[in-house]
Design an enzyme around this catalytic site. Structure first.
Site, short mmCIF file in Angstrom:
data_model
loop_
_atom_site.label_atom_id
_atom_site.label_comp_id
_atom_site.label_asym_id
_atom_site.label_seq_id
_atom_site.Cartn_x
_atom_site.Cartn_y
_atom_site.Cartn_z
N GLY A 41 42.94 -5.03 18.86
CA GLY A 41 42.22 -3.78 18.66
C GLY A 41 42.85 -2.73 19.56
N TYR A 99 39.90 -6.45 7.21
CA TYR A 99 38.60 -6.73 6.62
C TYR A 99 37.56 -6.27 7.64
CZ TYR A 99 41.34 -9.43 3.33
OH TYR A 99 42.26 -9.80 2.38
N GLY A 104 60.21 5.24 19.05
CA GLY A 104 60.68 3.88 18.86
C GLY A 104 61.63 3.42 19.94
N GLY A 125 50.97 -3.48 18.35
CA GLY A 125 50.44 -3.37 19.71
C GLY A 125 51.38 -2.70 20.68
N ALA A 126 52.63 -2.42 20.25
CA ALA A 126 53.59 -1.79 21.16
C ALA A 126 53.13 -0.40 21.59
CB ALA A 126 54.96 -1.71 20.50
N ASP A 179 50.07 0.62 21.86
CA ASP A 179 48.96 0.46 22.80
C ASP A 179 49.49 0.09 24.19
OD1 ASP A 179 47.38 0.80 20.51
OD2 ASP A 179 47.34 -1.35 20.14
#
Length: 316
Positions: free
Chosen positions: A33, A104, A226, A254-255, A257
């Protein structure tokens, strides 16, 4: 508290076999998350982070809560919804640098967040409020919650940090653009990617984008590019801080974050902006080397080893 963040965490399933997910029979289970990823990244670097959210009264919710507690995240402002479920998502690694993701999360507990779930004193206790563009996309009440959190933070003179984290699967383009631009106008620090800047302003040139974000209200813009690194822009200066080369990207999710966690860590440690961006680049690179949203987030000794090696290479 150093940083408080708000958003949804989910249980993440990834096939243990290659190929299409439709043929998979076994999966690994992890936690992910955007906002809690940032909190974990900060905690591993020695900072105090708190997370505001809702979880379902189910096994997945208990798994997330237990995991975040084990990572020393303050979860005192997480509530349990006895009716709505905890969200889940699936990763489908197709090829190197290409990951398909299936969510979902509709009707999840976190999508039921409202402004009444916010504790003004809790937000005021933090130096930074970190928010992303994912949470306001989950529901109308989540959007109201984010704007209320911003208002509370600004009322107490706290710094608002905004990562657009564009997710067009969650809402239509017009609503996304209008909402993200409104949040960007309220934020002190904005952490977009170039593609997100292009979506918001119709411009791809980093220098022009940096100025557009500054004109829109931010006092500091850090723009991810990037593997090339990241640009930063203030009214007085701008620079490109080179990234850290990664020979083999295992999992890119997740990079961004990790980047946010590394940057905030640098600011909390009193680094000048360029050095904070360098730390952000390093954490983001380390995250891509390991499977899982948070598994690659480093502790301070790992981070310092990479930064030290980088300095040696520059000297040579």
């Amino acid at each position: 508290m150093d940083v408080v963040t708000i958003g949804e965490s989910m249980v993440v399933f990834t096939p243990t076999s290659d190929g299409f997910m439709r043929n998979a029979s076994q999966f690994t289970k992890k936690i992910g998350g955007a906002e809690s990823n940032v909190a974990v990244g900060l905690a591993r670097l020695g900072h105090k982070a708190g997370w505001i959210s809702k979880l379902g009264d189910d096994e997945f919710g208990k798994a997330i809560l237990g995991f975040l507690k084990s990572e020393n995240i303050d979860v005192s402002n997480v509530s349990i919804d006895e009716e709505a479920p905890t969200g889940i998502y699936f990763k489908e690694p197709r090829r190197q640098n290409h990951m398909r993701v299936y969510y979902y999360r509709k009707g999840s507990a976190a999508s039921k967040l409202t402004p009444f779930d916010l504790n003004q004193e809790y937000i005021a206790s933090a130096k930074y409020l970190h928010i992303t563009g994912i949470t306001p996309a989950l529901s109308e009440s989540c959007k109201e919650t984010i704007f209320e959190a911003i208002k509370l933070a600004k009322r107490h003179g706290r710094t608002v940090v905004f990562d657009p984290n564009l997710r067009l699967k969650l809402w239509d383009e017009a609503t996304a653009r209008a909402t993200l631009l409104e949040i960007a106008s309220e934020a002190d620090i904005v952490l977009p990617g170039i593609a997100e800047g292009e979506f918001l302003f119709g411009e791809r040139d980093p220098e022009k984008l940096g100025q557009l974000f500054l004109n829109h209200g931010a006092s500091l813009v850090v723009m991810k590019n990037g593997a090339e690194g990241a640009f930063y822009f203030t009214e007085k200066e701008s620079a490109l801080i080179p990234g850290f080369p990664v020979k083999h990207v295992v999992d890119p999710v997740g990079a961004g974050d990790g980047f946010a966690a590394g940057f905030l860590s640098g600011l909390l440690d009193g680094l000048e902006v360029g050095k904070a961006v360098e730390r952000a680049n390093a954490v983001g690179a380390l995250v891509t080397m390991v499977t899982g949203d948070v598994d690659g987030l480093p502790e301070r000794d790992e981070l310092e080893q990479l930064l030290s090696k980088n300095e040696e290479d520059v000297v040579r």
